[in-house]
Design a protein around this motif. Structure first.
Motif, PDB file in Angstrom:
ATOM      1  N   ASN A 127       0.827  -1.216   0.000  1.00 29.49           N
ATOM      2  CA  ASN A 127       0.000   0.000   0.000  1.00 29.49           C
ATOM      3  C   ASN A 127       0.857   1.261   0.000  1.00 29.49           C
ATOM      4  O   ASN A 127       0.469   2.289  -0.558  1.00 29.49           O
ATOM      5  N   PHE A 128       2.032   1.185   0.629  1.00 26.65           N
ATOM      6  CA  PHE A 128       2.943   2.329   0.654  1.00 26.65           C
ATOM      7  C   PHE A 128       3.337   2.736  -0.764  1.00 26.65           C
ATOM      8  O   PHE A 128       3.268   3.914  -1.138  1.00 26.65           O
ATOM      9  N   PHE A 129       3.739   1.766  -1.573  1.00 22.09           N
ATOM     10  CA  PHE A 129       4.153   2.075  -2.939  1.00 22.09           C
ATOM     11  C   PHE A 129       2.947   2.429  -3.811  1.00 22.09           C
ATOM     12  O   PHE A 129       3.034   3.297  -4.690  1.00 22.09           O
ATOM     13  N   ALA A 130       1.826   1.764  -3.577  1.00 22.38           N
ATOM     14  CA  ALA A 130       0.619   2.056  -4.360  1.00 22.38           C
ATOM     15  C   ALA A 130       0.192   3.509  -4.173  1.00 22.38           C
ATOM     16  O   ALA A 130      -0.213   4.179  -5.132  1.00 22.38           O
ATOM     17  N   ALA A 131       0.294   4.009  -2.934  1.00 22.47           N
ATOM     18  CA  ALA A 131      -0.108   5.397  -2.654  1.00 22.47           C
ATOM     19  C   ALA A 131       0.809   6.380  -3.355  1.00 22.47           C
ATOM     20  O   ALA A 131       0.355   7.390  -3.908  1.00 22.47           O
ATOM     21  N   THR A 132       2.114   6.110  -3.355  1.00 20.71           N
ATOM     22  CA  THR A 132       3.048   7.040  -3.984  1.00 20.71           C
ATOM     23  C   THR A 132       3.017   6.940  -5.505  1.00 20.71           C
ATOM     24  O   THR A 132       3.405   7.890  -6.197  1.00 20.71           O
ATOM     25  N   PHE A 133       2.540   5.807  -6.025  1.00 21.87           N
ATOM     26  CA  PHE A 133       2.464   5.643  -7.477  1.00 21.87           C
ATOM     27  C   PHE A 133       1.185   6.224  -8.066  1.00 21.87           C
ATOM     28  O   PHE A 133       1.113   6.477  -9.266  1.00 21.87           O
ATOM     29  N   ALA A 134       0.171   6.470  -7.238  1.00 19.65           N
ATOM     30  CA  ALA A 134      -1.151   6.889  -7.718  1.00 19.65           C
ATOM     31  C   ALA A 134      -1.110   8.035  -8.731  1.00 19.65           C
ATOM     32  O   ALA A 134      -1.807   7.976  -9.755  1.00 19.65           O
ATOM     33  N   PRO A 135      -0.324   9.109  -8.533  1.00 17.69           N
ATOM     34  CA  PRO A 135      -0.317  10.204  -9.509  1.00 17.69           C
ATOM     35  C   PRO A 135       0.146   9.784 -10.904  1.00 17.69           C
ATOM     36  O   PRO A 135      -0.241  10.394 -11.905  1.00 17.69           O
ATOM     37  N   TYR A 136       0.992   8.738 -10.966  1.00 21.88           N
ATOM     38  CA  TYR A 136       1.511   8.289 -12.261  1.00 21.88           C
ATOM     39  C   TYR A 136       0.552   7.354 -12.976  1.00 21.88           C
ATOM     40  O   TYR A 136       0.642   7.159 -14.189  1.00 21.88           O
ATOM     41  N   ASN A 137      -0.359   6.759 -12.210  1.00 22.51           N
ATOM     42  CA  ASN A 137      -1.290   5.793 -12.782  1.00 22.51           C
ATOM     43  C   ASN A 137      -2.170   6.449 -13.846  1.00 22.51           C
ATOM     44  O   ASN A 137      -2.448   5.855 -14.896  1.00 22.51           O
ATOM     45  N   ALA A 138      -2.579   7.689 -13.562  1.00 21.64           N
ATOM     46  CA  ALA A 138      -3.433   8.409 -14.510  1.00 21.64           C
ATOM     47  C   ALA A 138      -2.688   8.756 -15.791  1.00 21.64           C
ATOM     48  O   ALA A 138      -3.327   9.052 -16.821  1.00 21.64           O
ATOM     49  N   GLN A 139      -1.360   8.735 -15.762  1.00 19.12           N
ATOM     50  CA  GLN A 139      -0.560   9.064 -16.937  1.00 19.12           C
ATOM     51  C   GLN A 139      -0.281   7.848 -17.812  1.00 19.12           C
ATOM     52  O   GLN A 139       0.405   7.951 -18.830  1.00 19.12           O
ATOM     53  N   GLY A 140      -0.824   6.704 -17.406  1.00 22.29           N
ATOM     54  CA  GLY A 140      -0.601   5.493 -18.181  1.00 22.29           C
ATOM     55  C   GLY A 140       0.735   4.824 -17.903  1.00 22.29           C
ATOM     56  O   GLY A 140       1.160   3.942 -18.661  1.00 22.29           O
ATOM     57  N   ARG A 141       1.397   5.238 -16.843  1.00 23.85           N
ATOM     58  CA  ARG A 141       2.674   4.615 -16.474  1.00 23.85           C
ATOM     59  C   ARG A 141       2.420   3.307 -15.726  1.00 23.85           C
ATOM     60  O   ARG A 141       1.327   3.057 -15.217  1.00 23.85           O
ATOM     61  N   VAL A 142       3.472   2.475 -15.623  1.00 24.05           N
ATOM     62  CA  VAL A 142       3.374   1.214 -14.882  1.00 24.05           C
ATOM     63  C   VAL A 142       4.554   1.133 -13.911  1.00 24.05           C
ATOM     64  O   VAL A 142       5.631   1.687 -14.179  1.00 24.05           O
ATOM     65  N   ILE A 196      19.574   5.284  -9.139  1.00 24.51           N
ATOM     66  CA  ILE A 196      18.681   4.127  -9.142  1.00 24.51           C
ATOM     67  C   ILE A 196      19.459   2.910  -8.658  1.00 24.51           C
ATOM     68  O   ILE A 196      20.559   2.629  -9.142  1.00 24.51           O
ATOM     69  N   ALA A 197      18.903   2.182  -7.706  1.00 23.12           N
ATOM     70  CA  ALA A 197      19.593   1.047  -7.102  1.00 23.12           C
ATOM     71  C   ALA A 197      18.761  -0.217  -7.245  1.00 23.12           C
ATOM     72  O   ALA A 197      17.541  -0.169  -7.476  1.00 23.12           O
ATOM     73  N   VAL A 198      19.417  -1.351  -7.082  1.00 25.21           N
ATOM     74  CA  VAL A 198      18.712  -2.632  -7.055  1.00 25.21           C
ATOM     75  C   VAL A 198      17.733  -2.626  -5.888  1.00 25.21           C
ATOM     76  O   VAL A 198      18.086  -2.270  -4.765  1.00 25.21           O
ATOM     77  N   GLY A 199      16.487  -3.010  -6.164  1.00 20.88           N
ATOM     78  CA  GLY A 199      15.436  -2.990  -5.155  1.00 20.88           C
ATOM     79  C   GLY A 199      14.490  -1.816  -5.302  1.00 20.88           C
ATOM     80  O   GLY A 199      13.396  -1.821  -4.720  1.00 20.88           O
ATOM     81  N   ASP A 200      14.890  -0.798  -6.061  1.00 15.34           N
ATOM     82  CA  ASP A 200      14.035   0.370  -6.249  1.00 15.34           C
ATOM     83  C   ASP A 200      12.778   0.025  -7.035  1.00 15.34           C
ATOM     84  O   ASP A 200      12.795  -0.819  -7.955  1.00 15.34           O
ATOM     85  N   TRP A 201      11.682   0.705  -6.687  1.00 13.84           N
ATOM     86  CA  TRP A 201      10.481   0.699  -7.517  1.00 13.84           C
ATOM     87  C   TRP A 201      10.528   1.941  -8.402  1.00 13.84           C
ATOM     88  O   TRP A 201      10.729   3.050  -7.903  1.00 13.84           O
ATOM     89  N   VAL A 202      10.396   1.738  -9.712  1.00 10.92           N
ATOM     90  CA  VAL A 202      10.512   2.837 -10.658  1.00 10.92           C
ATOM     91  C   VAL A 202       9.219   2.989 -11.462  1.00 10.92           C
ATOM     92  O   VAL A 202       8.407   2.055 -11.567  1.00 10.92           O
ATOM     93  N   ILE A 208      12.396   4.827 -17.884  1.00 13.19           N
ATOM     94  CA  ILE A 208      12.212   5.173 -16.471  1.00 13.19           C
ATOM     95  C   ILE A 208      12.016   6.679 -16.341  1.00 13.19           C
ATOM     96  O   ILE A 208      12.838   7.464 -16.804  1.00 13.19           O
ATOM     97  N   HIS A 209      10.902   7.082 -15.697  1.00 12.68           N
ATOM     98  CA  HIS A 209      10.595   8.500 -15.531  1.00 12.68           C
ATOM     99  C   HIS A 209      10.737   8.980 -14.084  1.00 12.68           C
ATOM    100  O   HIS A 209      10.792  10.184 -13.843  1.00 12.68           O
ATOM    101  N   ALA A 210      10.803   8.053 -13.124  1.00 11.83           N
ATOM    102  CA  ALA A 210      10.922   8.463 -11.715  1.00 11.83           C
ATOM    103  C   ALA A 210      11.232   7.238 -10.861  1.00 11.83           C
ATOM    104  O   ALA A 210      11.031   6.093 -11.291  1.00 11.83           O
ATOM    105  N   VAL A 211      11.723   7.497  -9.650  1.00 15.69           N
ATOM    106  CA  VAL A 211      11.917   6.461  -8.630  1.00 15.69           C
ATOM    107  C   VAL A 211      10.948   6.748  -7.501  1.00 15.69           C
ATOM    108  O   VAL A 211      10.860   7.877  -7.016  1.00 15.69           O
ATOM    109  N   LEU A 212      10.198   5.741  -7.080  1.00 11.75           N
ATOM    110  CA  LEU A 212       9.265   5.930  -5.976  1.00 11.75           C
ATOM    111  C   LEU A 212      10.028   6.060  -4.658  1.00 11.75           C
ATOM    112  O   LEU A 212      11.132   5.521  -4.513  1.00 11.75           O
ATOM    113  N   PRO A 213       9.455   6.771  -3.684  1.00 13.88           N
ATOM    114  CA  PRO A 213      10.100   6.882  -2.353  1.00 13.88           C
ATOM    115  C   PRO A 213      10.417   5.506  -1.782  1.00 13.88           C
ATOM    116  O   PRO A 213       9.673   4.547  -1.983  1.00 13.88           O
TER     117      PRO A 213
END
Length: 356
Positions: free
Chosen positions: A10-25, A65-71, A84-89
């Motif tokens: 849920n932590f990553f899902a919340a921070t990814f929400a703004p990108y979801n509308a842009q069609g990013r994955v 960007i490091a191994v383990g990052d969500w991008v 890659i357009h961003a790294v999630l917190p």
């Protein structure tokens, strides 16, 4: 692939929400090359490169960007490559000072749940090194587990376990042997589906051997160590996130010949909680625990409650962190001056252009 099996929450899902509308994955970095990355996504594994805009934003190592990052990815038409357009917190971050004289942070791995601090029960056995790993692990936000490898060749196991217990207060300690299978079942407590565990330790402690055992196949090369000092060569040449058969995620890492601290004030306090607790009883708040009157730490050493060697290493690490903070402040100041110099130079250039 299911994102939850890769450690999505849920932590990553919340921070990814703004990108979801842009069609990013979203995707999780498994291997970091110099200019490209291998990334797990729900569509499978893809090769990704960094967008020009995002690359210009990567101003320092903390942004790397490091191994383990969500991008945040923009998938390409063939679904095997992405941008890659961003790294999630990050939920956690394990880093150290870059080896050598350069004052720079080196990211090791991110978004870890647990760190297996692996120490060999041979000539590699080193309590001071374990303390260093504990400081960096506590500072990262992950939970440490001390794994004492090569238990099958250790003739004084109980003594060495007791020595580790004395410096690793409350930290789980698991002696293991891949040869005899001792202790491997106890590691399964931390190797749960969707959980990320990193293996860290010096060369030759058996990280690659353990990785192959947990994977059930030889995915990492292994080499023998020198008999007289148990030193090994770097058989693992890169960090890589692997998914175990049971669904847990494992990050193997090249051996570290040195672990210089980059940050660790909280990690130092957690690792030396016994000294920190006794120090609260000192008469003076700024007590250096040397010869000040009313020093509770020295009193505890006198009655055998604390060991003088442990205090000495605590103070050594304190000085190392203070020195590193000073170097970081100097570097930040120089970088700030350099940026303002560029801005002033640009302003003068534009001013002259306006006058033409």
């Amino acid at each position: 692939m299911n994102l939850n099996s890769l450690g999505w929450s849920n932590f990553f899902a919340a921070t990814f929400a703004p990108y979801n509308a842009q069609g990013r994955v979203p995707g999780r970095v498994t291997i970091a090359h110099r200019d490209r990355y291998q990334v797990y996504t729900e569509y499978g594994e893809v090769t990704a490169t960094v967008s020009g805009t995002f690359r210009r934003q990567l101003t320092d190592t903390q942004d790397a960007i490091a191994v383990g990052d969500w991008v945040v990815l923009q998938m390409q038409a063939e679904q095997s490559t992405a941008i890659i357009h961003a790294v999630l917190p990050r939920r956690s971050k394990f880093s150290r000072k870059l080896a050598g004289t350069t004052t720079q942070e080196q990211l090791i791995a991110t978004n870890l749940d647990t760190v297996f601090i692996i120490c060999g029960l041979d000539y590699d056995f080193n309590l001071n090194r374990i303390e260093r790993y504990l400081i960096v692990t506590w500072e990262s936000g992950a939970s440490p587990v001390i794994v004492l490898s090569k238990a099958d060749i250790c003739t004084d196991l109980a003594t060495k376990v007791a020595a580790v217990e004395a410096i690793a207060l409350g930290v789980p300690i698991v002696p293991i042997s891949v040869v005899t299978q001792q202790g491997l079942d106890l590691l399964q407590t931390y190797l749960r589906p969707g959980q990320t565990v990193a293996l860290l330790g010096s060369s030759g402690v058996g990280k690659s051997t353990l990785t192959n055992e947990l994977m059930g196949e030889a995915v990492q090369a292994v080499q023998s160590v020198r008999q007289h000092d148990s030193k090994g060569r770097h058989t693992t040449t890169r960090r890589e996130l692997l998914q175990l058969p049971n669904g847990a995620l494992l990050i193997d890492s090249p051996g570290m010949r040195e672990l210089q601290l980059w940050s660790g004030d909280e990690g130092l306090a957690d690792t030396f909680a016994d000294i920190e607790q006794v120090a609260q009883r000192c008469r003076f708040r700024d007590c250096q625990h040397e010869a000040e009157p009313g020093c509770a730490v020295q009193a505890a050493i006198a009655i055998g409650e604390l060991r003088s060697e442990r205090l000495q290493h605590y103070q050594k690490l304190q000085r190392e962190l203070e020195y590193m903070h000073q170097k970081q402040d100097q570097r930040a100041s120089l970088n700030s001056k350099a940026r303002w110099k560029k801005i002033h130079k640009a302003m003068r250039h534009y001013s002259k252009s306006d006058q033409v």
